[in-house]
Design an enzyme around this catalytic site. Sequence first.
Site, PDB file in Angstrom:
ATOM      1  N   ASP A 164       0.829  -1.232   0.000  1.00 52.57           N
ATOM      2  CA  ASP A 164       0.000   0.000   0.000  1.00 52.57           C
ATOM      3  C   ASP A 164       0.851   1.264   0.000  1.00 52.57           C
ATOM      4  O   ASP A 164       0.587   2.199  -0.761  1.00 52.57           O
ATOM      5  CB  ASP A 164      -1.070  -0.001   1.115  1.00 52.57           C
ATOM      6  CG  ASP A 164      -0.548  -0.119   2.532  1.00 52.57           C
ATOM      7  OD1 ASP A 164       0.668  -0.360   2.719  1.00 52.57           O
ATOM      8  OD2 ASP A 164      -1.363   0.027   3.476  1.00 52.57           O
ATOM      9  N   SER A 203     -13.798   3.045  27.583  1.00 54.16           N
ATOM     10  CA  SER A 203     -13.764   1.828  26.767  1.00 54.16           C
ATOM     11  C   SER A 203     -14.012   0.620  27.649  1.00 54.16           C
ATOM     12  O   SER A 203     -13.454   0.528  28.749  1.00 54.16           O
ATOM     13  CB  SER A 203     -12.398   1.700  26.095  1.00 54.16           C
ATOM     14  OG  SER A 203     -12.189   0.361  25.693  1.00 54.16           O
ATOM     15  N   GLY A 253      -4.390  -6.317  18.852  1.00 57.27           N
ATOM     16  CA  GLY A 253      -2.984  -6.708  18.667  1.00 57.27           C
ATOM     17  C   GLY A 253      -2.806  -7.946  17.823  1.00 57.27           C
ATOM     18  O   GLY A 253      -1.763  -8.593  17.867  1.00 57.27           O
ATOM     19  N   ALA A 254      -3.815  -8.305  17.035  1.00 61.04           N
ATOM     20  CA  ALA A 254      -3.766  -9.537  16.253  1.00 61.04           C
ATOM     21  C   ALA A 254      -3.435  -9.275  14.790  1.00 61.04           C
ATOM     22  O   ALA A 254      -3.498 -10.180  13.967  1.00 61.04           O
ATOM     23  CB  ALA A 254      -5.106 -10.268  16.356  1.00 61.04           C
ATOM     24  N   SER A 275      -6.303  -5.115  12.354  1.00 60.95           N
ATOM     25  CA  SER A 275      -6.697  -3.704  12.230  1.00 60.95           C
ATOM     26  C   SER A 275      -7.711  -3.243  13.257  1.00 60.95           C
ATOM     27  O   SER A 275      -8.684  -2.557  12.929  1.00 60.95           O
ATOM     28  CB  SER A 275      -7.251  -3.414  10.837  1.00 60.95           C
ATOM     29  OG  SER A 275      -6.217  -3.366   9.931  1.00 60.95           O
ATOM     30  N   SER A 312      -7.039  -0.988  15.238  1.00 61.71           N
ATOM     31  CA  SER A 312      -6.905   0.481  15.290  1.00 61.71           C
ATOM     32  C   SER A 312      -7.696   1.164  14.184  1.00 61.71           C
ATOM     33  O   SER A 312      -8.357   2.171  14.425  1.00 61.71           O
ATOM     34  CB  SER A 312      -5.435   0.912  15.280  1.00 61.71           C
ATOM     35  OG  SER A 312      -4.699   0.149  14.390  1.00 61.71           O
ATOM     36  N   GLU A 337      -3.785   8.317  12.293  1.00 60.02           N
ATOM     37  CA  GLU A 337      -2.877   7.217  12.670  1.00 60.02           C
ATOM     38  C   GLU A 337      -1.418   7.635  12.495  1.00 60.02           C
ATOM     39  O   GLU A 337      -0.576   7.387  13.355  1.00 60.02           O
ATOM     40  CB  GLU A 337      -3.197   5.983  11.823  1.00 60.02           C
ATOM     41  CG  GLU A 337      -2.262   4.835  12.101  1.00 60.02           C
ATOM     42  CD  GLU A 337      -2.928   3.480  12.100  1.00 60.02           C
ATOM     43  OE1 GLU A 337      -4.169   3.395  12.047  1.00 60.02           O
ATOM     44  OE2 GLU A 337      -2.187   2.491  12.164  1.00 60.02           O
ATOM     45  N   ASP A 348      -5.814  -0.446   5.669  1.00 55.11           N
ATOM     46  CA  ASP A 348      -6.726  -0.836   6.747  1.00 55.11           C
ATOM     47  C   ASP A 348      -7.943   0.090   6.820  1.00 55.11           C
ATOM     48  O   ASP A 348      -9.081  -0.353   6.998  1.00 55.11           O
ATOM     49  CB  ASP A 348      -5.983  -0.809   8.094  1.00 55.11           C
ATOM     50  CG  ASP A 348      -4.674  -1.591   8.036  1.00 55.11           C
ATOM     51  OD1 ASP A 348      -4.534  -2.423   7.129  1.00 55.11           O
ATOM     52  OD2 ASP A 348      -3.807  -1.343   8.887  1.00 55.11           O
TER      53      ASP A 348
HETATM   54  C1  GLA Z   1      -0.152  -2.871   8.367  1.00 50.37           C
HETATM   55  C2  GLA Z   1      -0.411  -1.442   7.873  1.00 50.37           C
HETATM   56  C3  GLA Z   1      -0.960  -1.430   6.453  1.00 50.37           C
HETATM   57  C4  GLA Z   1      -0.141  -2.299   5.515  1.00 50.37           C
HETATM   58  C5  GLA Z   1       0.136  -3.659   6.146  1.00 50.37           C
HETATM   59  C6  GLA Z   1       1.069  -4.499   5.318  1.00 50.37           C
HETATM   60  O1  GLA Z   1      -1.371  -3.539   8.501  1.00 50.37           O
HETATM   61  O2  GLA Z   1      -1.311  -0.796   8.728  1.00 50.37           O
HETATM   62  O3  GLA Z   1      -1.034  -0.106   6.003  1.00 50.37           O
HETATM   63  O4  GLA Z   1       1.061  -1.656   5.169  1.00 50.37           O
HETATM   64  O5  GLA Z   1       0.683  -3.547   7.449  1.00 50.37           O
HETATM   65  O6  GLA Z   1       0.482  -4.844   4.115  1.00 50.37           O
END
Ligand code: GLA
Length: 399
Positions: free
Chosen positions: A48, A79, A134-135, A138, A140, A177, A189
């Site tokens: 990306d 939270s 933390g997995a 995404s 976040s 972010e 993400d």
């Molecule tokens: C993380 C980042 C994304 C992407 C991936 C790897 O998830 O947040 O932007 O770069 O790593 O593909």
Amino acid sequence: MSIDWLEDWAPTDGAERAASVFRTRFDTEPEGTWSAPGRVNLIGEHTDYNGGLCLPIALPHRTYAAVRRRDDDLVRLVSAQEPTGLRTLDLADVAPGAVDGWVGYVVGVAWALRQAGHAIGGFDVAIDSCVPYGAGLSSSAALEASVAVALDAVFGLGLEGSDEGRTTLAALCVRAENEIAGAPTGGMDQAAALRAREGDALLLDCLDGSVRHVPFDLAAHDLALLVVDTRAEHALVDGQYAARRAACEAAAATLGVETLREINSDPRGLEWALDKLDDEDQVRRVRHVVTEIDRVTWFVALLDAGEVSLIGTLMNQSHASLRDDYEVSCRELDLVVDTARAAGALGARMTGGGFGGSAIALVAADEVDRVAHAVADAFADAGLRAPGFLVATASAPAS
Ligand code: GLA
């Protein structure tokens, strides 16, 4: 051995959970509850931020935000994942480097909206989430996107209703972010959380931000996508991600291209580019990025042709490239991939940034349990923490 399935919540349950935390904390009703999904990337890793292609799906696991706007500039946050208490911040104090932890993702979105000229004031917000934390799935971006659509609604911005508006929200989440939370990630993400569609994978072209929705229905082919959270925690993650990104940018500068994506369409080809680079690390990083972008194109071509069982080969190649050339895998991810394949998976790869996080395996629908048990047993035999499992289907975006 029992399998730890990471359950998703029915959207009405998730909304009620967040609303109930809100009521308990703030003693009033929220104006509404908004939510956004985690994601799993099918293929196109570390492409990306190189202007490349990636192919995520939104997960059924979502983060829920119950929100009520305020008449001042205060943000009060609570939270369910952090029961220790209520945090209060003044939006005027939000700036790069000024806010730590999960709170930064929330107020960072408000900050980015204000930077873009939108009239955003204070708000009270209660968060609850079933996106594994933390997995590498995404959590976040799910948090950012849930807050983005919530603020869009309560401050009447009208961006959520169109893909163009959602693209704007995604870009502002990336800014939050990068600048407030301080993570130098690309845009995959946030695009997945805001622009994906139920039933489809999101083919995202990071050069111009355009998308194509590619039907992704594994069940119709008696297949399933098993996601394994390795629960591996690795130090130096942020530094390693930034270092990979810096190596790509340095290589692009040497090659005289804006982004490495240009190599994919350069008539002189990958070999020319690799010959021009002196730095051995950069050679391997560039080889990964360019071949990975090609694999996304082939993966989509196979999906379009209905040759779904063949995508496993590309997943295997992607993993080898991430492990050997990009060097972002780890022992636990390799163990999932090797064990799943030995147990009959048609393909497997790490997914997300790497150094821990999750791996995915393409398996026959009636073999999900068998493969999951094989992986859980292998982790137990290796003395590793028990992994978490889920079966991913292409789910709905933020709403
Ligand atoms: C993380 C980042 C994304 C992407 C991936 C790897 O998830 O947040 O932007 O770069 O790593 O593909």
